[in-house]
Design a protein around this motif. Structure first.
Motif, PDB file in Angstrom:
ATOM      1  N   ARG A  35      70.833  39.819  32.445  1.00 45.14           N
ATOM      2  CA  ARG A  35      69.681  39.077  31.953  1.00 45.14           C
ATOM      3  C   ARG A  35      69.015  38.297  33.079  1.00 45.14           C
ATOM      4  O   ARG A  35      67.789  38.225  33.176  1.00 45.14           O
ATOM      5  CB  ARG A  35      70.119  38.150  30.823  1.00 45.14           C
ATOM      6  CG  ARG A  35      69.034  37.864  29.809  1.00 45.14           C
ATOM      7  CD  ARG A  35      69.558  37.033  28.659  1.00 45.14           C
ATOM      8  NE  ARG A  35      70.437  37.791  27.802  1.00 45.14           N
ATOM      9  CZ  ARG A  35      71.719  37.511  27.628  1.00 45.14           C
ATOM     10  NH1 ARG A  35      72.268  36.504  28.262  1.00 45.14           N
ATOM     11  NH2 ARG A  35      72.457  38.244  26.835  1.00 45.14           N
ATOM     12  N   ASP A  36      69.827  37.719  33.953  1.00 46.34           N
ATOM     13  CA  ASP A  36      69.271  37.011  35.108  1.00 46.34           C
ATOM     14  C   ASP A  36      68.522  37.972  36.028  1.00 46.34           C
ATOM     15  O   ASP A  36      67.466  37.637  36.579  1.00 46.34           O
ATOM     16  CB  ASP A  36      70.384  36.304  35.894  1.00 46.34           C
ATOM     17  CG  ASP A  36      70.930  35.084  35.166  1.00 46.34           C
ATOM     18  OD1 ASP A  36      70.235  34.586  34.249  1.00 46.34           O
ATOM     19  OD2 ASP A  36      72.039  34.647  35.490  1.00 46.34           O
ATOM     20  N   GLU A  37      69.085  39.166  36.188  1.00 47.61           N
ATOM     21  CA  GLU A  37      68.448  40.166  37.047  1.00 47.61           C
ATOM     22  C   GLU A  37      67.100  40.600  36.453  1.00 47.61           C
ATOM     23  O   GLU A  37      66.104  40.740  37.168  1.00 47.61           O
ATOM     24  CB  GLU A  37      69.372  41.378  37.207  1.00 47.61           C
ATOM     25  CG  GLU A  37      68.972  42.332  38.324  1.00 47.61           C
ATOM     26  CD  GLU A  37      69.175  41.744  39.705  1.00 47.61           C
ATOM     27  OE1 GLU A  37      68.489  42.207  40.632  1.00 47.61           O
ATOM     28  OE2 GLU A  37      69.994  40.823  39.861  1.00 47.61           O
ATOM     29  N   VAL A  38      67.077  40.797  35.141  1.00 44.81           N
ATOM     30  CA  VAL A  38      65.821  41.161  34.476  1.00 44.81           C
ATOM     31  C   VAL A  38      64.788  40.061  34.665  1.00 44.81           C
ATOM     32  O   VAL A  38      63.606  40.334  34.912  1.00 44.81           O
ATOM     33  CB  VAL A  38      66.071  41.440  32.976  1.00 44.81           C
ATOM     34  CG1 VAL A  38      64.748  41.486  32.202  1.00 44.81           C
ATOM     35  CG2 VAL A  38      66.819  42.750  32.797  1.00 44.81           C
ATOM     36  N   ALA A  39      65.217  38.813  34.525  1.00 48.00           N
ATOM     37  CA  ALA A  39      64.285  37.691  34.700  1.00 48.00           C
ATOM     38  C   ALA A  39      63.670  37.695  36.095  1.00 48.00           C
ATOM     39  O   ALA A  39      62.499  37.341  36.268  1.00 48.00           O
ATOM     40  CB  ALA A  39      65.012  36.369  34.445  1.00 48.00           C
ATOM     41  N   LYS A  40      64.453  38.119  37.080  1.00 47.22           N
ATOM     42  CA  LYS A  40      63.924  38.159  38.448  1.00 47.22           C
ATOM     43  C   LYS A  40      63.009  39.347  38.682  1.00 47.22           C
ATOM     44  O   LYS A  40      62.012  39.256  39.399  1.00 47.22           O
ATOM     45  CB  LYS A  40      65.089  38.210  39.460  1.00 47.22           C
ATOM     46  CG  LYS A  40      65.850  36.895  39.597  1.00 47.22           C
ATOM     47  CD  LYS A  40      66.821  36.940  40.762  1.00 47.22           C
ATOM     48  CE  LYS A  40      67.941  37.937  40.536  1.00 47.22           C
ATOM     49  NZ  LYS A  40      68.946  37.913  41.615  1.00 47.22           N
TER      50      LYS A  40
ATOM     51  N   LEU B 209      60.515  46.990  44.476  1.00 47.80           N
ATOM     52  CA  LEU B 209      60.577  45.754  43.697  1.00 47.80           C
ATOM     53  C   LEU B 209      61.727  45.770  42.695  1.00 47.80           C
ATOM     54  O   LEU B 209      61.992  44.756  42.037  1.00 47.80           O
ATOM     55  CB  LEU B 209      59.255  45.537  42.950  1.00 47.80           C
ATOM     56  CG  LEU B 209      58.021  45.229  43.802  1.00 47.80           C
ATOM     57  CD1 LEU B 209      56.769  45.218  42.935  1.00 47.80           C
ATOM     58  CD2 LEU B 209      58.180  43.890  44.520  1.00 47.80           C
ATOM     59  N   GLY B 210      62.422  46.924  42.573  1.00 48.76           N
ATOM     60  CA  GLY B 210      63.579  47.000  41.690  1.00 48.76           C
ATOM     61  C   GLY B 210      63.354  47.759  40.407  1.00 48.76           C
ATOM     62  O   GLY B 210      64.082  47.566  39.430  1.00 48.76           O
ATOM     63  N   LEU B 211      62.370  48.676  40.378  1.00 44.63           N
ATOM     64  CA  LEU B 211      62.075  49.434  39.161  1.00 44.63           C
ATOM     65  C   LEU B 211      63.291  50.202  38.649  1.00 44.63           C
ATOM     66  O   LEU B 211      63.607  50.162  37.462  1.00 44.63           O
ATOM     67  CB  LEU B 211      60.906  50.392  39.409  1.00 44.63           C
ATOM     68  CG  LEU B 211      60.547  51.326  38.246  1.00 44.63           C
ATOM     69  CD1 LEU B 211      60.094  50.521  37.036  1.00 44.63           C
ATOM     70  CD2 LEU B 211      59.468  52.321  38.668  1.00 44.63           C
ATOM     71  N   ASP B 212      63.980  50.919  39.531  1.00 45.27           N
ATOM     72  CA  ASP B 212      65.144  51.704  39.100  1.00 45.27           C
ATOM     73  C   ASP B 212      66.230  50.818  38.498  1.00 45.27           C
ATOM     74  O   ASP B 212      66.838  51.155  37.473  1.00 45.27           O
ATOM     75  CB  ASP B 212      65.722  52.492  40.282  1.00 45.27           C
ATOM     76  CG  ASP B 212      64.816  53.629  40.729  1.00 45.27           C
ATOM     77  OD1 ASP B 212      63.953  54.037  39.926  1.00 45.27           O
ATOM     78  OD2 ASP B 212      64.956  54.090  41.878  1.00 45.27           O
ATOM     79  N   LYS B 213      66.454  49.682  39.136  1.00 43.12           N
ATOM     80  CA  LYS B 213      67.481  48.756  38.646  1.00 43.12           C
ATOM     81  C   LYS B 213      67.093  48.200  37.279  1.00 43.12           C
ATOM     82  O   LYS B 213      67.936  48.094  36.372  1.00 43.12           O
ATOM     83  CB  LYS B 213      67.654  47.619  39.657  1.00 43.12           C
ATOM     84  CG  LYS B 213      68.795  46.667  39.334  1.00 43.12           C
ATOM     85  CD  LYS B 213      68.900  45.546  40.355  1.00 43.12           C
ATOM     86  CE  LYS B 213      69.273  46.084  41.736  1.00 43.12           C
ATOM     87  NZ  LYS B 213      69.489  44.984  42.712  1.00 43.12           N
TER      88      LYS B 213
ATOM     89  N   ALA C 172      64.687  34.743  24.921  1.00 46.64           N
ATOM     90  CA  ALA C 172      65.454  35.321  26.032  1.00 46.64           C
ATOM     91  C   ALA C 172      66.353  34.276  26.676  1.00 46.64           C
ATOM     92  O   ALA C 172      67.540  34.517  26.944  1.00 46.64           O
ATOM     93  CB  ALA C 172      64.507  35.917  27.070  1.00 46.64           C
ATOM     94  N   ASP C 173      65.806  33.089  26.934  1.00 41.30           N
ATOM     95  CA  ASP C 173      66.623  32.026  27.507  1.00 41.30           C
ATOM     96  C   ASP C 173      67.716  31.584  26.539  1.00 41.30           C
ATOM     97  O   ASP C 173      68.845  31.291  26.942  1.00 41.30           O
ATOM     98  CB  ASP C 173      65.743  30.824  27.866  1.00 41.30           C
ATOM     99  CG  ASP C 173      65.037  31.000  29.200  1.00 41.30           C
ATOM    100  OD1 ASP C 173      65.386  31.942  29.932  1.00 41.30           O
ATOM    101  OD2 ASP C 173      64.132  30.211  29.505  1.00 41.30           O
TER     102      ASP C 173
END
Length: 565
Positions: free
Chosen positions: A500-505, A544-548, A118-119
């Protein structure tokens, strides 16, 4: 060739796999493209350069990180006419070390490791690595492999959002055989004692668990049997499938994200999962599940089964099969593999741990490499038979003298006969082939195609209970009896760097929240898991951002589907 973008970092906190930020101006060097007349590689295993050079290789596989004292890597240097400088830190975690190497601008010629994919995709987008198609002239074996029709899924998955591919992942062959990673195991000796058959449906399994609980299956006159046991992050993560709920995707980087048509959902927030958790909580209330599954310290399999207390588990095939061969196994102990029972929701045998094609490991050529063509030739050698066998089996004439062809799982397997010290360790001291070869620098998750023979070639002789279970699951998969759900490709390459950064968070915190609440749900009275409780659980996940998270994955999946029409 693309210009290299700036990598932005601030103090990096490494939690789990690949969490890094991009906040300061650490720049990667620009790629150089030049003809290397010294490179003589033509796709045949052997010297890749006329005059010896040094190639720096960063590959961190934690305890198995290669080093100068490993015999297999010494042989590789000799065969390829290169000096290999190993630059990874064997005392650091692979992802941490990888991201620290990124801060330095990936100064090694070749960079990779375990659990870094991923990174690596993020860094590739920023210009950290050479596009591999530009080096196709010195990578004939890899590109021939990539262009085979049966590998179209791999080519599509590693190509990424920009139409380029940079990283060679660790690969599995097409999933036509040996699909099981974990399996259910049941005490055949307890079934025989109580006059029962292997359960074929979830309802039948429940009745067997009740009989194990109440029928004094171990014959000691005490009601001390614990019908279903297992390790917290293995068994219990698989149990919802017994009631028709998918728990994860087979690609490790997708984790708990699953395909539902053209959408991607988090498996642990579906209505199917709610119903499965209610049923499992009921089993817990009725004493069918280990009451200490959360707090148990150590390996519950190594405690409950040797002490003749447990009847069923759902564990990795190796772990389950090995229990039959322990010196402290009860008299008459017979743990056999069983297929997941037919659940009453989907009316099928649901399975969630099928072998995947792309693993979360691999390597790439750094943009800072002064020898990109030599580095490409080096990577390509692992797609030759000789390079594959060296990393998989060891050194011919020193570690093994012959390779026999065996029929296993309906396939031809090439299985080496080991000699010398390694042969003594394997055949006389009982060390596994996997361990023995790893200790000499082999069996690393490099960018190459694994053959299942590397791990399972002698499974029929070493662990018959595991082998028989593999065959059971393989045949059920081939016949269509065993279902694993829609396949979701590895999607990191089809996300933008921002996504990808958003997913990591988001992903790790949402996964942790789901896992924590799953354990709570199992241990509270099942009637308390009503609509109000479940809706509150969903609402907190959305905060926590599930929809996003689901939207990002769905968008990436749409790009993948569009690119592969």
């Amino acid at each position: 060739m693309k210009k290299v973008l700036s990598l932005l970092f601030v103090g990096i906190l490494f939690i789990g796999v690949g969490c890094s930020s991009n906040q300061n101006n650490t720049k990667l060097p620009q790629k150089e493209s030049k003809k290397e007349s010294n490179v003589i590689y033509d796709g045949t295993y052997g010297p890749i350069v006329k005059d010896k050079i040094t190639l720096s290789v960063f590959f961190n596989d934690n305890a198995n990180t290669p080093s100068d004292d490993k015999e297999i890597w010494q042989q590789l240097e000799k065969d390829l006419n290169v000096d290999i400088e190993h630059t990874a830190n064997p005392n650091a975690k692979s992802v941490d070390d990888y991201n620290l190497h990124a801060i330095d601008g990936f100064p090694s010629d070749i960079v990779g490791g375990s659990k870094i994919y991923a990174d690596a995709q993020r860094y590739a987008e920023q210009g950290a690595f050479y596009p591999l198609h530009e080096l196709e002239h010195v990578m004939p074996n890899f590109h021939q492999y990539l262009n085979k029709p049966e590998n179209s899924e791999i080519k599509a998955a590693i190509m990424g959002i920009d139409g380029e591919y940079y990283i060679i992942p660790n690969l599995n062959p097409p999933a036509t055989y040996i699909i099981a990673g974990t399996a259910m195991f049941i005490r055949q000796d307890w079934l025989d004692k109580l006059g029962l058959e292997v359960p074929q449906t979830t309802e039948e399994l429940e009745q067997v668990l009740i009989a194990f609980r109440d029928g004094d299956a171990n014959g000691n006159g005490l009601k001390d049997e614990v019908p279903l046991v297992g390790n917290l992050n293995k068994t219990y993560a698989s149990l919802p499938t017994l009631f028709g709920a998918r728990t994860r995707d087979k690609e490790p980087t997708n984790g708990k994200m699953i395909a539902e048509g053209t959408s991607v959902k988090h498996a642990w927030f579906t209505e199917d999962m709610k119903n499965a958790i209610i049923e499992l909580s009921r089993w817990y209330d009725e004493g069918l599940i280990d009451p200490e599954f959360i707090t148990f310290e150590g390996d519950p399999l190594a405690y409950y089964f040797p002490n003749d207390l447990a009847g069923v588990t759902y564990e990795p095939l190796y772990w389950g099969g090995r229990l039959n061969y322990r010196d402290d196994a009860p008299e008459g102990f017979n743990l056999v593999g069983m297929l997941p029972p037919v659940n009453q929701v989907t009316n099928e045998r649901m399975y969630n741990d099928e072998r995947y094609r792309l693993k979360d490991h691999g390597w790439a050529i750094s943009s800072s490499s002064k020898n990109p063509e030599a580095a490409a030739a080096f990577l390509d050698t692992f797609f030759t038979e000789e390079g594959h066998d060296l990393i998989g089996f060891g050194i011919k004439g020193i570690h093994y003298d012959d390779i026999e062809t065996k029929q296993l799982f309906g396939m031809d397997f090439r299985v080496p006969h080991y000699i010398g010290e390694i042969g003594t360790e394997i055949y006389e001291e009982g060390k596994t082939r996997l361990t023995a070869v790893k200790e000499r620098g082999g069996r690393l998750p490099l960018g190459l195609e694994n053959d299942y023979e590397l791990g399972y070639g002698n499974l029929d002789e070493e662990l018959p209970a595991s082998y028989n279970t593999f065959v059971l699951y393989d045949e059920a998969k081939k016949s269509g009896e065993l279902k694993s759900g829609e396949y979701l490709p590895l999607l990191n390459g089809f996300m933008t760097s921002e996504e990808r950064d958003e997913v990591a968070k988001l992903k790790s915190s949402i996964d942790s929240y789901a896992e924590e609440n799953y354990h709570i749900f199992l241990t509270i009275p099942y009637k308390k898991i009503d609509d109000k409780t479940w809706n509150a659980y969903i609402e907190d996940a959305k905060k926590l951002g599930l929809d996003k998270l689901e939207k990002i994955y769905t968008t990436a999946y749409a790009r993948y589907l569009e690119a592969n029409k």
